[in-house]
Design a protein around this motif. Structure first.
Motif, PDB file in Angstrom:
ATOM      1  N   ALA A 125      59.036  57.787  40.752  1.00  0.00           N
ATOM      2  CA  ALA A 125      59.132  58.002  39.300  1.00  0.00           C
ATOM      3  C   ALA A 125      58.930  56.731  38.494  1.00  0.00           C
ATOM      4  CB  ALA A 125      60.499  58.597  38.963  1.00  0.00           C
ATOM      5  N   LEU A 126      58.777  55.585  39.170  1.00  0.00           N
ATOM      6  CA  LEU A 126      58.780  54.318  38.439  1.00  0.00           C
ATOM      7  C   LEU A 126      57.561  54.135  37.547  1.00  0.00           C
ATOM      8  CD1 LEU A 126      60.003  51.594  37.765  1.00  0.00           C
ATOM      9  CD2 LEU A 126      58.919  50.656  39.814  1.00  0.00           C
ATOM     10  N   GLU A 127      56.377  54.433  38.057  1.00  0.00           N
ATOM     11  CA  GLU A 127      55.181  54.152  37.257  1.00  0.00           C
ATOM     12  C   GLU A 127      55.130  54.998  35.983  1.00  0.00           C
ATOM     13  OE1 GLU A 127      51.727  53.063  40.302  1.00  0.00           O
ATOM     14  OE2 GLU A 127      53.325  54.310  41.161  1.00  0.00           O
ATOM     15  N   ALA A 128      55.558  56.247  36.085  1.00  0.00           N
ATOM     16  CA  ALA A 128      55.615  57.082  34.883  1.00  0.00           C
ATOM     17  C   ALA A 128      56.666  56.557  33.907  1.00  0.00           C
ATOM     18  CB  ALA A 128      55.929  58.528  35.263  1.00  0.00           C
ATOM     19  N   ALA A 129      57.788  56.062  34.435  1.00  0.00           N
ATOM     20  CA  ALA A 129      58.829  55.496  33.574  1.00  0.00           C
ATOM     21  C   ALA A 129      58.334  54.247  32.862  1.00  0.00           C
ATOM     22  CB  ALA A 129      60.082  55.181  34.399  1.00  0.00           C
ATOM     23  N   LEU A 160      51.688  48.382  42.136  1.00  0.00           N
ATOM     24  CA  LEU A 160      51.828  47.553  40.935  1.00  0.00           C
ATOM     25  C   LEU A 160      51.148  46.201  41.121  1.00  0.00           C
ATOM     26  CD1 LEU A 160      55.554  48.263  39.955  1.00  0.00           C
ATOM     27  CD2 LEU A 160      53.488  49.301  38.993  1.00  0.00           C
ATOM     28  N   LEU A 161      51.256  45.624  42.314  1.00  0.00           N
ATOM     29  CA  LEU A 161      50.664  44.316  42.576  1.00  0.00           C
ATOM     30  C   LEU A 161      49.139  44.341  42.497  1.00  0.00           C
ATOM     31  CD1 LEU A 161      52.919  43.158  45.558  1.00  0.00           C
ATOM     32  CD2 LEU A 161      52.800  42.083  43.303  1.00  0.00           C
ATOM     33  N   THR A 162      48.549  45.493  42.745  1.00  0.00           N
ATOM     34  CA  THR A 162      47.088  45.572  42.720  1.00  0.00           C
ATOM     35  C   THR A 162      46.536  45.885  41.334  1.00  0.00           C
ATOM     36  OG1 THR A 162      47.129  47.915  43.336  1.00  0.00           O
ATOM     37  CG2 THR A 162      46.994  46.319  45.131  1.00  0.00           C
ATOM     38  N   ARG A 163      47.393  46.180  40.376  1.00  0.00           N
ATOM     39  CA  ARG A 163      46.926  46.477  39.018  1.00  0.00           C
ATOM     40  C   ARG A 163      46.553  45.194  38.287  1.00  0.00           C
ATOM     41  NH1 ARG A 163      50.862  50.954  36.250  1.00  0.00           N
ATOM     42  NH2 ARG A 163      49.911  49.976  34.427  1.00  0.00           N
ATOM     43  N   ASP A 164      45.425  45.228  37.568  1.00  0.00           N
ATOM     44  CA  ASP A 164      44.989  44.008  36.888  1.00  0.00           C
ATOM     45  C   ASP A 164      45.554  43.877  35.484  1.00  0.00           C
ATOM     46  OD1 ASP A 164      43.525  45.904  35.555  1.00  0.00           O
ATOM     47  OD2 ASP A 164      41.577  45.239  36.318  1.00  0.00           O
ATOM     48  N   ASP A 165      46.363  44.872  35.052  1.00  0.00           N
ATOM     49  CA  ASP A 165      46.992  44.778  33.726  1.00  0.00           C
ATOM     50  C   ASP A 165      48.451  44.347  33.805  1.00  0.00           C
ATOM     51  OD1 ASP A 165      47.698  47.201  35.001  1.00  0.00           O
ATOM     52  OD2 ASP A 165      48.154  48.166  33.090  1.00  0.00           O
ATOM     53  N   MET A 187      51.660  29.183  36.641  1.00  0.00           N
ATOM     54  CA  MET A 187      50.512  30.073  36.395  1.00  0.00           C
ATOM     55  C   MET A 187      50.658  30.679  34.996  1.00  0.00           C
ATOM     56  SD  MET A 187      49.297  33.399  38.626  1.00  0.00           S
ATOM     57  CE  MET A 187      49.145  32.415  40.106  1.00  0.00           C
ATOM     58  N   THR A 188      49.620  30.617  34.206  1.00  0.00           N
ATOM     59  CA  THR A 188      49.658  31.143  32.850  1.00  0.00           C
ATOM     60  C   THR A 188      48.687  32.306  32.722  1.00  0.00           C
ATOM     61  OG1 THR A 188      50.217  28.981  31.990  1.00  0.00           O
ATOM     62  CG2 THR A 188      49.375  30.580  30.433  1.00  0.00           C
ATOM     63  N   HIS A 189      49.127  33.328  32.038  1.00  0.00           N
ATOM     64  CA  HIS A 189      48.314  34.528  31.863  1.00  0.00           C
ATOM     65  C   HIS A 189      48.187  34.853  30.387  1.00  0.00           C
ATOM     66  CE1 HIS A 189      48.359  35.670  36.150  1.00  0.00           C
ATOM     67  NE2 HIS A 189      49.547  35.127  36.144  1.00  0.00           N
ATOM     68  N   SER A 190      47.211  35.643  30.068  1.00  0.00           N
ATOM     69  CA  SER A 190      47.064  36.131  28.699  1.00  0.00           C
ATOM     70  C   SER A 190      48.272  36.961  28.316  1.00  0.00           C
ATOM     71  CB  SER A 190      45.798  37.003  28.607  1.00  0.00           C
ATOM     72  OG  SER A 190      45.846  37.793  27.450  1.00  0.00           O
ATOM     73  N   SER A 191      48.660  36.874  27.058  1.00  0.00           N
ATOM     74  CA  SER A 191      49.829  37.628  26.600  1.00  0.00           C
ATOM     75  C   SER A 191      49.564  39.128  26.566  1.00  0.00           C
ATOM     76  CB  SER A 191      50.257  37.132  25.215  1.00  0.00           C
ATOM     77  OG  SER A 191      49.214  37.333  24.285  1.00  0.00           O
ATOM     78  N   SER A 192      48.317  39.550  26.804  1.00  0.00           N
ATOM     79  CA  SER A 192      48.038  40.981  26.843  1.00  0.00           C
ATOM     80  C   SER A 192      48.525  41.613  28.146  1.00  0.00           C
ATOM     81  CB  SER A 192      46.535  41.241  26.681  1.00  0.00           C
ATOM     82  OG  SER A 192      45.823  40.690  27.769  1.00  0.00           O
ATOM     83  N   LEU A 193      48.828  40.770  29.138  1.00  0.00           N
ATOM     84  CA  LEU A 193      49.347  41.298  30.389  1.00  0.00           C
ATOM     85  C   LEU A 193      50.803  41.731  30.230  1.00  0.00           C
ATOM     86  CD1 LEU A 193      47.942  38.755  32.999  1.00  0.00           C
ATOM     87  CD2 LEU A 193      47.337  41.168  32.795  1.00  0.00           C
ATOM     88  N   ARG A 194      51.159  42.759  30.970  1.00  0.00           N
ATOM     89  CA  ARG A 194      52.536  43.230  30.982  1.00  0.00           C
ATOM     90  C   ARG A 194      53.251  42.701  32.217  1.00  0.00           C
ATOM     91  NH1 ARG A 194      51.140  49.394  28.933  1.00  0.00           N
ATOM     92  NH2 ARG A 194      51.474  48.986  26.707  1.00  0.00           N
ATOM     93  N   LEU A 195      54.545  42.473  32.067  1.00  0.00           N
ATOM     94  CA  LEU A 195      55.348  41.861  33.123  1.00  0.00           C
ATOM     95  C   LEU A 195      56.412  42.844  33.595  1.00  0.00           C
ATOM     96  CD1 LEU A 195      56.422  39.400  34.778  1.00  0.00           C
ATOM     97  CD2 LEU A 195      57.715  38.750  32.722  1.00  0.00           C
ATOM     98  N   VAL A 196      56.452  43.106  34.893  1.00  0.00           N
ATOM     99  CA  VAL A 196      57.493  43.932  35.503  1.00  0.00           C
ATOM    100  C   VAL A 196      58.306  43.032  36.425  1.00  0.00           C
ATOM    101  CG1 VAL A 196      58.026  45.948  36.918  1.00  0.00           C
ATOM    102  CG2 VAL A 196      56.010  45.962  35.424  1.00  0.00           C
ATOM    103  N   VAL A 197      59.608  42.944  36.166  1.00  0.00           N
ATOM    104  CA  VAL A 197      60.493  42.105  36.977  1.00  0.00           C
ATOM    105  C   VAL A 197      61.493  42.993  37.703  1.00  0.00           C
ATOM    106  CG1 VAL A 197      62.173  40.236  36.973  1.00  0.00           C
ATOM    107  CG2 VAL A 197      60.243  40.167  35.374  1.00  0.00           C
TER     108      VAL A 197
END
Length: 229
Positions: A218-222, A107-112, A1-11
């Motif tokens: 605290a994760l999303e603010a971090a 996080l999974l429901t965010r489109d960014d 699956m390929t995404h636009s590079s404007s997307l951010r990745l959280v691993v």
């Protein structure tokens, strides 16, 4: 699956970050050392190496053994871990940490964002765990020990970038050990350490974590803070 590079990745790391697997790990490790008539290392020693791949981990726990002994320990551990899982105790012995499910779901429901996993587990072990917790198919990229050098080598995260089309500058590695932080830094990711896992805050900070948090809330603010830098 390929995404636009404007997307951010959280691993996310898995053991000690998403899943509190210490009871399962300690039971399997005890059985593995018993199988070779060896004393099991203390809990602190075992938990300190969680996250490393088994062929790297065992020589640290049993430095006096020959390589054949390390191989036997790896196989005994895998068999014991699977036996515990087959008996149905896996989920009870490996629950999600408080707040993990809700935070990951947001996080999974965010489109960014795209969300992935990088774990020292095998493919088989991760598949079973995701199924048990109803998370199968939720993550865009899943990197396991079968296909990569052990953490802290950056191979897992570099492959996650290739699979998602994201840029390293837009990536964040979230983990509970110095191995996760070192892997993230080696791949050019920002890093967030979590204190509810198996390495103490001091080890995460010494490894160079950009942020260290003490609860999932605290994760999303971090994440926003590390992306602002």
């Amino acid at each position: 699956m390929t995404h636009s590079s404007s997307l951010r990745l959280v691993v996310f790391d898995v053991d000690g970050t998403l899943i509190d697997s210490q009871a399962h790990i300690m039971a399997a490790m005890t059985h593995a050392f018993d199988a070779l008539d060896l004393p099991c290392p203390p809990r602190e020693a075992v938990l300190s190496v969680v996250g490393l791949s088994l062929p790297v981990l065992m020589p640290r726990l049993a430095p006096d053994l020959e390589p054949d002994g390390h191989t036997a320990l790896v196989e005994a551990y895998k068999n014991s871990f699977a036996d515990i899982r087959v008996k149905g105790a896996g989920t009870e012995m490996s629950p999600l940490f408080p707040g993990a499910e809700e935070t990951v779901e947001r996080l999974l429901t965010r489109d960014d964002l795209v969300v992935g996993l990088a774990t020292g587990k095998s493919r088989r072990g991760l598949d079973h765990l995701l199924k048990a917790h109803g998370l199968t198919g939720r993550f865009v990229t899943e990197q396991v020990a079968d296909h990569h050098p052990s953490k802290p080598h950056p191979s897992m995260l570099l492959t996650a970038l290739a699979e998602t089309g994201c840029e390293a500058a837009d990536g964040v590695m979230v983990g509970d050990t110095s191995f996760d932080i070192e892997m993230g830094r080696a791949a050019g990711f920002r890093t967030i350490g979590v204190t509810w896992g198996y390495h103490p805050r001091g080890a995460l900070e010494a490894a160079g974590a950009d942020q260290v948090i003490e609860e999932y809330d605290a994760l999303e603010a971090a994440l926003e803070r590390v992306w602002e830098v």
